[in-house]
Scaffold this motif. Structure first.
Motif, PDB file in Angstrom:
ATOM      1  N   CYS A 229      -7.660  88.747  -4.735  1.00 16.22           N
ATOM      2  CA  CYS A 229      -8.125  87.400  -4.379  1.00 16.22           C
ATOM      3  C   CYS A 229      -8.493  86.613  -5.630  1.00 16.22           C
ATOM      4  CB  CYS A 229      -9.338  87.493  -3.461  1.00 16.22           C
ATOM      5  SG  CYS A 229      -8.980  88.132  -1.808  1.00 16.22           S
ATOM      6  N   ALA A 230      -9.246  87.236  -6.527  1.00 19.66           N
ATOM      7  CA  ALA A 230      -9.684  86.551  -7.741  1.00 19.66           C
ATOM      8  C   ALA A 230      -8.497  86.186  -8.626  1.00 19.66           C
ATOM      9  CB  ALA A 230     -10.660  87.444  -8.510  1.00 19.66           C
ATOM     10  N   ASP A 231      -7.497  87.053  -8.659  1.00 18.24           N
ATOM     11  CA  ASP A 231      -6.327  86.833  -9.509  1.00 18.24           C
ATOM     12  C   ASP A 231      -5.484  85.675  -8.993  1.00 18.24           C
ATOM     13  OD1 ASP A 231      -4.412  87.176 -11.479  1.00 18.24           O
ATOM     14  OD2 ASP A 231      -3.430  88.864 -10.490  1.00 18.24           O
ATOM     15  N   ILE A 232      -5.175  85.663  -7.705  1.00 21.76           N
ATOM     16  CA  ILE A 232      -4.358  84.586  -7.143  1.00 21.76           C
ATOM     17  C   ILE A 232      -5.078  83.248  -7.282  1.00 21.76           C
ATOM     18  CG2 ILE A 232      -3.288  83.676  -5.048  1.00 21.76           C
ATOM     19  CD1 ILE A 232      -2.886  86.538  -4.103  1.00 21.76           C
ATOM     20  N   ALA A 233      -6.354  83.216  -6.910  1.00 21.71           N
ATOM     21  CA  ALA A 233      -7.110  81.960  -6.978  1.00 21.71           C
ATOM     22  C   ALA A 233      -7.319  81.502  -8.414  1.00 21.71           C
ATOM     23  CB  ALA A 233      -8.458  82.128  -6.284  1.00 21.71           C
ATOM     24  N   GLY A 234      -7.269  82.416  -9.374  1.00 21.02           N
ATOM     25  CA  GLY A 234      -7.448  82.068 -10.776  1.00 21.02           C
ATOM     26  C   GLY A 234      -6.164  81.726 -11.488  1.00 21.02           C
ATOM     27  N   THR A 235      -5.033  81.783 -10.785  1.00 23.78           N
ATOM     28  CA  THR A 235      -3.747  81.465 -11.403  1.00 23.78           C
ATOM     29  C   THR A 235      -3.475  79.974 -11.374  1.00 23.78           C
ATOM     30  OG1 THR A 235      -2.864  83.632 -10.785  1.00 23.78           O
ATOM     31  CG2 THR A 235      -1.260  81.904 -11.287  1.00 23.78           C
ATOM     32  N   SER A 236      -3.842  79.327 -10.273  1.00 23.33           N
ATOM     33  CA  SER A 236      -3.653  77.887 -10.131  1.00 23.33           C
ATOM     34  C   SER A 236      -4.576  77.388  -9.033  1.00 23.33           C
ATOM     35  CB  SER A 236      -2.201  77.562  -9.776  1.00 23.33           C
ATOM     36  OG  SER A 236      -2.075  76.228  -9.318  1.00 23.33           O
ATOM     37  N   PRO A 237      -5.210  76.221  -9.224  1.00 19.81           N
ATOM     38  CA  PRO A 237      -6.077  75.698  -8.160  1.00 19.81           C
ATOM     39  C   PRO A 237      -5.329  75.461  -6.856  1.00 19.81           C
ATOM     40  CG  PRO A 237      -6.408  74.494 -10.218  1.00 19.81           C
ATOM     41  CD  PRO A 237      -5.207  75.371 -10.428  1.00 19.81           C
ATOM     42  N   LYS A 238      -4.013  75.233  -6.917  1.00 19.91           N
ATOM     43  CA  LYS A 238      -3.238  74.935  -5.716  1.00 19.91           C
ATOM     44  C   LYS A 238      -2.672  76.185  -5.053  1.00 19.91           C
ATOM     45  CE  LYS A 238      -1.752  70.431  -7.493  1.00 19.91           C
ATOM     46  NZ  LYS A 238      -0.599  69.570  -7.868  1.00 19.91           N
ATOM     47  N   LEU A 239      -2.792  77.335  -5.725  1.00 21.42           N
ATOM     48  CA  LEU A 239      -2.107  78.527  -5.227  1.00 21.42           C
ATOM     49  C   LEU A 239      -2.859  79.197  -4.089  1.00 21.42           C
ATOM     50  CD1 LEU A 239       0.477  80.057  -5.846  1.00 21.42           C
ATOM     51  CD2 LEU A 239      -0.824  81.529  -7.395  1.00 21.42           C
ATOM     52  N   TRP A 240      -4.184  79.168  -4.146  1.00 24.85           N
ATOM     53  CA  TRP A 240      -4.972  79.825  -3.100  1.00 24.85           C
ATOM     54  C   TRP A 240      -5.160  78.873  -1.927  1.00 24.85           C
ATOM     55  CZ3 TRP A 240      -6.246  84.684  -2.250  1.00 24.85           C
ATOM     56  CH2 TRP A 240      -7.200  84.972  -1.273  1.00 24.85           C
ATOM     57  N   ASN A 241      -4.899  79.343  -0.742  1.00 23.42           N
ATOM     58  CA  ASN A 241      -5.080  78.505   0.446  1.00 23.42           C
ATOM     59  C   ASN A 241      -5.464  79.388   1.626  1.00 23.42           C
ATOM     60  OD1 ASN A 241      -2.604  79.608   1.565  1.00 23.42           O
ATOM     61  ND2 ASN A 241      -1.495  78.217   0.204  1.00 23.42           N
ATOM     62  N   ALA A 242      -5.660  78.748   2.763  1.00 29.07           N
ATOM     63  CA  ALA A 242      -6.127  79.477   3.952  1.00 29.07           C
ATOM     64  C   ALA A 242      -5.139  80.551   4.377  1.00 29.07           C
ATOM     65  CB  ALA A 242      -6.367  78.497   5.096  1.00 29.07           C
ATOM     66  N   TRP A 243      -3.824  80.283   4.187  1.00 24.21           N
ATOM     67  CA  TRP A 243      -2.840  81.272   4.612  1.00 24.21           C
ATOM     68  C   TRP A 243      -2.930  82.535   3.764  1.00 24.21           C
ATOM     69  CZ3 TRP A 243      -2.174  79.762   9.033  1.00 24.21           C
ATOM     70  CH2 TRP A 243      -1.778  78.482   9.386  1.00 24.21           C
ATOM     71  N   LYS A 244      -3.059  82.365   2.456  1.00 24.10           N
ATOM     72  CA  LYS A 244      -3.143  83.546   1.590  1.00 24.10           C
ATOM     73  C   LYS A 244      -4.432  84.315   1.854  1.00 24.10           C
ATOM     74  CE  LYS A 244      -0.092  82.241  -2.200  1.00 24.10           C
ATOM     75  NZ  LYS A 244       0.427  80.982  -1.723  1.00 24.10           N
ATOM     76  N   ASP A 245      -5.519  83.591   2.094  1.00 21.78           N
ATOM     77  CA  ASP A 245      -6.775  84.257   2.426  1.00 21.78           C
ATOM     78  C   ASP A 245      -6.606  85.108   3.681  1.00 21.78           C
ATOM     79  OD1 ASP A 245      -9.585  84.816   2.463  1.00 21.78           O
ATOM     80  OD2 ASP A 245      -9.831  83.252   3.975  1.00 21.78           O
ATOM     81  N   ARG A 246      -5.989  84.522   4.697  1.00 26.72           N
ATOM     82  CA  ARG A 246      -5.805  85.255   5.961  1.00 26.72           C
ATOM     83  C   ARG A 246      -4.811  86.396   5.790  1.00 26.72           C
ATOM     84  NH1 ARG A 246      -4.593  81.643  11.076  1.00 26.72           N
ATOM     85  NH2 ARG A 246      -6.745  81.047  10.636  1.00 26.72           N
ATOM     86  N   LEU A 247      -3.762  86.159   5.029  1.00 26.32           N
ATOM     87  CA  LEU A 247      -2.738  87.174   4.810  1.00 26.32           C
ATOM     88  C   LEU A 247      -3.333  88.413   4.148  1.00 26.32           C
ATOM     89  CD1 LEU A 247       0.318  87.101   5.396  1.00 26.32           C
ATOM     90  CD2 LEU A 247       0.674  86.394   3.027  1.00 26.32           C
TER      91      LEU A 247
END
Length: 870
Positions: free
Chosen positions: A578-596
């Motif tokens: 979670c920290a890695d994806i969200a820290g790659t780009s502000p636009k990359l982390w979203n509700a779908w990835k969180d749920r996935l």
């Protein structure tokens, strides 16, 4: 000498202004071409910008004499950057005509003719016409004051220059302290416009943090406060160390060279290092590709390091200016050899740190223990900078120093401490591999930060998890965090996860080796060392599994659970992912990835709990899913007979793929229609999120998938995931997870559902993909598409995998190709990583049979033409 043509000004015998301007333009072009050749030969950058300013001086003076009569009572002054006597190839040329109002009025036509002539000659001039008194009034605006403060006479006698200096003197306006405060606030506001970081993909060389404007601001402050025209003069005044002056001069020249080259390759006054110019500029500056790094990445790394150093030194100098104006306050002791001086942390001992890394770590421990600290005192910061080259790496340090470093990780505000150590250069000295990735960028749109900044962003996200408060972006992280046995192990994994980028080979494997050596040197236990090394080696595995594989497939979950092996590793890996994806780009982390990721986490946790040797049978999974959905529907008031009737119209596969809450929503929606009807429903994925979930139930017919995809695209939505299932009674049972991708997507679920219903009620074959303009950034990341086929679903379907450059409307175009080939889509996984689209489709022919080789080749050819028309 100058590198310019022998005739530095047009022939005085030229008759008309038009002829003069044409000849002046030619002379400028010849001179600029000669200076460009000298730039390419690596001539001194300070000399080049000075020579260009001198050449322009000659032309402007000649034009003045041509247009303004002698004795007119006017003088001409260069201001702004031109006033400093430096001029880049496409910079504006700022000037001031100084004279009393009556002289201005009497020579109004001459002044207008002058500047028209200069524009015709190709000089981008901007000017003001003012009296000395008018200059005083105008300079109440600090931007005007800043332009005037570096004025340089072009056509002026001593009296005119003195009058201008008197008009803007500190006795009249902007005393040094007020000017300093105004410029400091302006600098901080400017930094905030760029996110307070220079590590942007397309940084601004002039105005961005650590750019040339920062150096100019320091120069303006020094000029106003001390009357010096060069920052190096501050060395003799005790405000700047000799080493600091050398560093600023070196980085200023580096930034100036980049800016000069950017103007040349852009052929316009461009200050932002856009993708359009990065590769061309890197080639012009001599940066070559090698197996480990692209030339453009080397150039950008050099820039980021220059900007970072400028910021560190300028922070110290700003603090010294502040001390000069406000004086030193009485120190407030913090104990252990440190005190607060006007809010800044300072070492009490003048000889600190005595070449002792333990003293350095003690400084950071004191900083972490006192939230009121504003920053590091300039003298202490300078002492630290001077010691840096001799600060040992962890491999050469004492066991006591290693233990003290671990103490910082286990202590309060550990992530803030690591960020401070990174910014001040300490972390790169302690861990040399971190220094190698400092300022390292990756030339793509997926990674929007340099590797070191991305690492710090990952650590900040981990700190959020540790905060104990739920964050709506990470739905279960706050529940998982308390289970961690040793949180510092997660910090170490985050610190090392990308540390081997740019070395060639698999950075995860190389980083795991680095992490293991580090942990062993710091005397971590074998089990802790193994955990950190495993996390670094596998840090991409959970992301790849969630985004590229079907996590509703029990075999996928079983394989992933077998890799993880324990609940502890799953907890650590989930949080790191979670920290890695969200820290790659502000636009990359979203509700779908969180749920996935949450879905994958819970499915894996269950598999580990039930035992990997006894995976849950399919029928039992179906029964559990139905009962969970039934419970939710009962709460909504539906009786069991109605629920059974709705379940009978839903595919078994939906109960394996969707969560109980989704199943209940779909089943309740189906009560609104009869067999043979079309149903379209849309809803928000979360109350405060733009993501929408779209459910389509309809009689199956060719072109249905393409029509839905094209409509979503036309309405400005990007598809993040598609579940395309076959329902009983020859119906389709499709769910799309979408996000607004364009400004015209209004985010209204009802409006979107209505638009889809209208389209599905019409002739699907008439619908065509909309034509869209390619965004500027995507044009610079083209690569050959990759199209692969293999069997899936027990050989009953064909899996189409494609990797292609992303662009607006790509999925709609692909859907159109599939429709034109008379193919049916049974499932789709849509993923976009920066400039790369990586999509998978489960397809059959119109008879629900897998594609034979001839059909595959025909589809490959059609897709190739669609994805890469060139």
């Amino acid at each position: 000498m100058s590198g310019l043509p022998a005739a530095a000004v047009p022939d005085p015998g030229v008759a008309g202004d038009g002829d003069w301007a044409a000849q002046a333009r030619l002379l400028l072009e010849q001179g600029d071409a000669r200076l460009a050749r000298r730039f390419d030969q690596n001539d001194d950058i300070d000399r080049l910008v000075a020579l260009r300013a001198r050449a322009v001086d000659h032309l402007i003076r000649d034009a003045w004499r041509r247009c303004v009569p002698a004795g007119a009572g006017l003088s001409l002054h260069a201001v702004g950057g031109y006033g400093r006597g430096e001029l880049f190839p496409r910079s504006d040329i700022d000037m001031l005509v100084l004279g009393e109002p009556e002289a201005q009025q009497a020579n109004e036509a001459a002044i207008a003719r002058l500047f028209a002539l200069l524009w015709d000659a190709g000089l981008p001039v901007s000017h003001a016409v003012r009296s000395a008194a008018q200059c005083t009034t105008a300079a109440a605006d600090q931007t005007v004051m800043t332009a005037l403060i570096e004025s340089r006479p072009l056509i002026a006698d001593a009296a005119a220059s003195a009058a201008l200096a008197e008009a803007i003197s500190p006795a009249r306006l902007w005393p040094p302290r007020e000017f300093f405060i105004a410029k400091r606030e302006e600098l901080l506001a400017r930094h905030q416009r760029f996110g307070d970081t220079a590590d942007n993909l397309e940084p601004d060389l002039k105005d961005g943090p650590g750019g040339l404007r920062d150096l100019h601001t320091l120069g303006w402050m020094a000029l106003r406060a001390f009357g010096v025209h060069d920052l190096e003069a501050l060395v003799g005044l005790g405000h700047l160390g000799q080493d600091e002056a050398v560093a600023l001069r070196r980085e200023r020249r580096e930034l100036a060279r980049l800016r000069y080259g950017l103007h040349l390759v852009a052929h316009r006054p461009e200050e932002r290092l856009r993708f359009d110019y990065q590769k061309t500029l890197a080639q012009r500056l001599g940066y070559a590709d090698d197996p480990e790094s692209l030339g453009v990445e080397k150039m950008m790394q050099r820039f980021y390091r220059s900007a970072g150093l400028v910021r560190r030194v300028s922070d110290r100098l700003l603090q010294r200016f502040e001390e000069q104006f406000d004086g030193e306050a009485v120190p407030v002791s913090l104990g252990e050899g440190f005190s607060l001086r006007r809010g800044y942390l300072a070492a009490d001992d003048a000889g600190w740190p005595h070449r002792d890394v333990l003293q350095v770590f003690a400084l950071f421990a004191s900083w972490a223990a006192h939230r009121e600290v504003r920053g590091l005192h300039s003298l202490t910061a300078r002492a630290l900078a001077e010691y840096l080259p001799r600060l040992p790496s962890y491999e050469d340090a004492s066991p006591a120093a290693r233990e003290r470093f671990l103490g910082l990780l286990r202590g309060p505000r550990a992530v803030e401490t690591l960020g401070r150590m990174a910014r001040l250069g300490v972390l790169g000295q302690w861990i040399p591999a971190f220094a190698q990735v400092s300022g390292r960028m990756q030339f793509d749109l997926f990674h929007v930060y340099t590797v070191d900044q991305h690492t710090l962003m990952v650590l900040r996200n981990i700190a959020l998890f540790a905060g104990g408060r739920a964050d709506e972006r990470f739905s279960i992280a706050h529940e998982v965090w308390p289970r961690l046995r040793k949180p510092e192990l997660l910090l170490l994994a985050g610190l090392f996860h990308d540390i081997a980028k740019g070395r060639g080979g698999d950075h995860s494997e190389l980083g795991a080796v680095d992490a293991r050596v580090f942990c062993q040197a710091h005397l971590l236990s074998d089990s802790d060392t193994d955990l950190v090394a495993w996390l670094v080696e596998q840090h991409l595995r959970m992301s790849v599994t969630a985004q590229k594989q079907d996590i509703s497939d029990s075999e996928v979950i079983h394989r992933f659970a077998s890799l993880v092996g324990s609940r502890e590793r799953l907890d650590y890996l989930y949080l790191l992912t979670c920290a890695d994806i969200a820290g790659t780009s502000p636009k990359l982390w979203n509700a779908w990835k969180d749920r996935l990721l949450a879905d994958l986490y819970f499915a894996t946790r269950r598999a580990l709990r039930d035992g990997l040797e006894h995976p849950l049978p399919r029928e039992e999974r179906l029964r559990e899913a139905r009962e969970s959905a039934r419970t939710l529907l009962n709460v909504q008031g539906l009786d069991d007979a109605t629920i059974d009737r709705q379940f009978a119209g839903m595919p078994d596969e939906s109960f394996l793929r969707f969560r109980p809450e989704q199943l209940a929503w779909q089943a309740a929606s189906l009560t609104e229609v009869e067999i043979g009807d079309t149903l379209v429903k849309a809803r928000r994925a979360a109350p405060d999120n733009d993501a929408l979930e779209v459910f389509v139930y309809s009689p199956d017919r060719d072109g249905l998938f393409a029509a839905i995809v094209m409509t979503l695209d036309r309405k400005g939505y990007g598809i993040h995931r598609a579940r395309v299932l076959d329902a009983p009674n020859a119906a389709i049972f499709d769910t799309f997870e979408v996000l607004p991708a364009d400004t015209y997507a209004d985010g209204d679920p009802e409006a979107l559902a209505f638009a889809l219903r209208e389209v599905l009620a019409g002739d699907l074959q008439r619908l065509r993909p909309s034509r869209r303009v390619m965004p500027r950034q995507l044009r610079h990341f083209r690569f050959a598409p990759r199209i692969d086929f293999n069997d899936s679903a027990g050989g009953r379907r064909t899996r189409l995998s494609l990797v292609a450059p992303d662009r607006p409307g790509l999925l709609a175009d692909v859907a159109q190709v599939l429709r034109s080939q008379h193919l049916r889509v049974h499932d789709a996984r849509i993923a976009t990583f920066g400039e790369r689209a990586e999509d998978q489709f489960q397809i059959t022919d119109e008879h629900d049979q897998p594609l034979p080789e001839a059909s595959r080749e025909a589809l490959r050819e059609a897709l190739s033409a669609c994805l890469d028309p060139q």
